[in-house]
Design an enzyme around this catalytic site. Structure first.
Site, PDB file in Angstrom:
ATOM      1  N   ASP A   2       0.860  -1.175   0.000  1.00 12.18           N
ATOM      2  CA  ASP A   2       0.000   0.000   0.000  1.00 12.18           C
ATOM      3  C   ASP A   2       0.900   1.229   0.000  1.00 12.18           C
ATOM      4  O   ASP A   2       2.011   1.198   0.531  1.00 12.18           O
ATOM      5  CB  ASP A   2      -0.916   0.024   1.232  1.00 12.18           C
ATOM      6  CG  ASP A   2      -2.136   0.912   1.041  1.00 12.18           C
ATOM      7  OD1 ASP A   2      -3.237   0.370   0.824  1.00 12.18           O
ATOM      8  OD2 ASP A   2      -1.980   2.146   1.087  1.00 12.18           O
ATOM      9  N   ASP A  60       4.063   1.955  -3.937  1.00 13.23           N
ATOM     10  CA  ASP A  60       3.362   2.867  -4.838  1.00 13.23           C
ATOM     11  C   ASP A  60       3.421   2.229  -6.218  1.00 13.23           C
ATOM     12  O   ASP A  60       4.505   2.073  -6.795  1.00 13.23           O
ATOM     13  CB  ASP A  60       4.058   4.227  -4.826  1.00 13.23           C
ATOM     14  CG  ASP A  60       3.428   5.238  -5.770  1.00 13.23           C
ATOM     15  OD1 ASP A  60       2.603   4.846  -6.624  1.00 13.23           O
ATOM     16  OD2 ASP A  60       3.780   6.422  -5.673  1.00 13.23           O
ATOM     17  N   TYR A  82     -11.580   8.150 -14.466  1.00 12.09           N
ATOM     18  CA  TYR A  82     -11.724   6.884 -13.749  1.00 12.09           C
ATOM     19  C   TYR A  82     -12.375   5.827 -14.644  1.00 12.09           C
ATOM     20  O   TYR A  82     -11.940   4.664 -14.667  1.00 12.09           O
ATOM     21  CB  TYR A  82     -12.559   7.110 -12.493  1.00 12.09           C
ATOM     22  CG  TYR A  82     -12.653   5.932 -11.562  1.00 12.09           C
ATOM     23  CD1 TYR A  82     -11.534   5.474 -10.875  1.00 12.09           C
ATOM     24  CD2 TYR A  82     -13.863   5.279 -11.342  1.00 12.09           C
ATOM     25  CE1 TYR A  82     -11.622   4.393 -10.000  1.00 12.09           C
ATOM     26  CE2 TYR A  82     -13.955   4.199 -10.475  1.00 12.09           C
ATOM     27  CZ  TYR A  82     -12.835   3.767  -9.803  1.00 12.09           C
ATOM     28  OH  TYR A  82     -12.930   2.691  -8.940  1.00 12.09           O
ATOM     29  N   LYS A  94     -10.702   2.302 -15.780  1.00 21.22           N
ATOM     30  CA  LYS A  94     -11.298   1.005 -15.465  1.00 21.22           C
ATOM     31  C   LYS A  94     -11.676   0.233 -16.728  1.00 21.22           C
ATOM     32  O   LYS A  94     -11.586  -1.002 -16.765  1.00 21.22           O
ATOM     33  CB  LYS A  94     -12.511   1.191 -14.563  1.00 21.22           C
ATOM     34  CG  LYS A  94     -12.166   1.647 -13.146  1.00 21.22           C
ATOM     35  CD  LYS A  94     -11.268   0.651 -12.426  1.00 21.22           C
ATOM     36  CE  LYS A  94     -11.123   0.977 -10.941  1.00 21.22           C
ATOM     37  NZ  LYS A  94     -10.243   0.014 -10.231  1.00 21.22           N
ATOM     38  N   ALA A 149     -19.274  -0.460  -3.210  1.00 18.51           N
ATOM     39  CA  ALA A 149     -18.845  -1.151  -1.994  1.00 18.51           C
ATOM     40  C   ALA A 149     -18.475  -0.074  -0.976  1.00 18.51           C
ATOM     41  O   ALA A 149     -17.549   0.697  -1.192  1.00 18.51           O
ATOM     42  CB  ALA A 149     -17.657  -2.062  -2.280  1.00 18.51           C
TER      43      ALA A 149
END
Length: 260
Positions: A47, A75, A168, A172, A201
């Site tokens: 992370d 990263d 985004y 995706k 979520a």
């Protein structure tokens, strides 16, 4: 509809070693790390947030055993850090079986006002990061004689239009296309590559960066009239990582009713 009961582990990933990116915190990555441990796996988690990663590592190690949990700040926009994460998996556990590419970066901006920097950051983490980790996974799997599984985290936004999400959504959709193409290339050495496409979520970070109005609108689109718990998405990732999906590759599985 109320949230269903938490499903206990069934040993679906017993003795497998998994690398999971963006696994600190209360989102899908953290839920996946816990579910993999419950299913018998050993994990190496990365992370970009070192403090949260250390807290996650300590919590999981205390619960499941320090010999089954390793962590390294990573990263995914930095190739050297990606390489170090994968090297840690092989050094610590001697092998690699599963990679979950969970790292992603969102944001909201109208395209007319979006800067190159806003566009570039989202693409670099979400799409390029998935590419870097998938490449590292395939190199590792191929060098070890073949076999292995990659599960990418996409999004229903890769299929549908949503204002303020051009960067985004493009990233995706790119993850979905990368999944399909990489799966064809990896099949010759026995590696399966699939993706999940969650819709909504809920986790604390999402609440901080999303307005109540938008969350209400997105929740209203859900077939069950509620958002998913991160562990419900993690359950599907477990399925794709396990032998139960042995003939699936190149697929993107919608964790919702929103497949086009």
């Amino acid at each position: 509809m109320s949230t269903p009961d938490y499903v206990p582990g069934h040993g679906l990933l017993k003795d497998r070693t998994a690398v999971i990116t963006a696994a600190a915190g209360a989102g899908i990555g953290g839920a996946t790390a816990r579910r993999f441990l419950e299913e018998g796996a050993r994990i190496v988690i990365g992370d970009a947030h070192a403090r949260r990663l250390k807290e996650t590592e300590d919590t999981l190690a205390a619960e499941f055993g320090a010999d089954r949990v390793a962590a390294l700040p990573c990263d995914v926009t930095d190739e050297d850090q990606v390489a170090a994460l994968f090297a840690l998996a092989e050094q610590t556990h001697g092998r690699l079986d599963v990679v979950v590419n969970n790292a992603g970066l969102g944001g909201t901006a109208a395209l007319v006002d979006m800067t190159d920097d806003q566009w570039g950051k989202v693409l670099d983490v979400t799409l390029n990061g998935t590419f870097r980790c998938t490449r590292a996974a395939l190199r590792s799997f191929k060098a070890s004689g073949g076999g292995g599984v990659v599960v990418n985290n996409a999004s229903v936004v890769g299929w549908r239009a949503q204002t303020g999400q051009a960067h985004y959504a493009a990233a995706k959709a790119g993850v979905m296309a990368l999944t399909r193409c990489a799966a064809l290339e990896a099949a010759e050495f026995g590696v399966r590559i699939n993706a999940v496409a969650p819709s909504l979520a809920m986790h604390p970070h999402l609440v901080k960066v999303t307005s109540e109005e938008l969350l209400a609108e997105l929740t209203a689109r859900e077939a069950f009239g509620r958002y998913a718990e991160p562990w419900e998405v993690a359950n599907v990732i477990v399925f794709l990582a396990s032998g139960y999906s042995s003939y699936m590759t190149g697929e993107t599985v919608s964790v919702s009713s929103q497949h086009p």
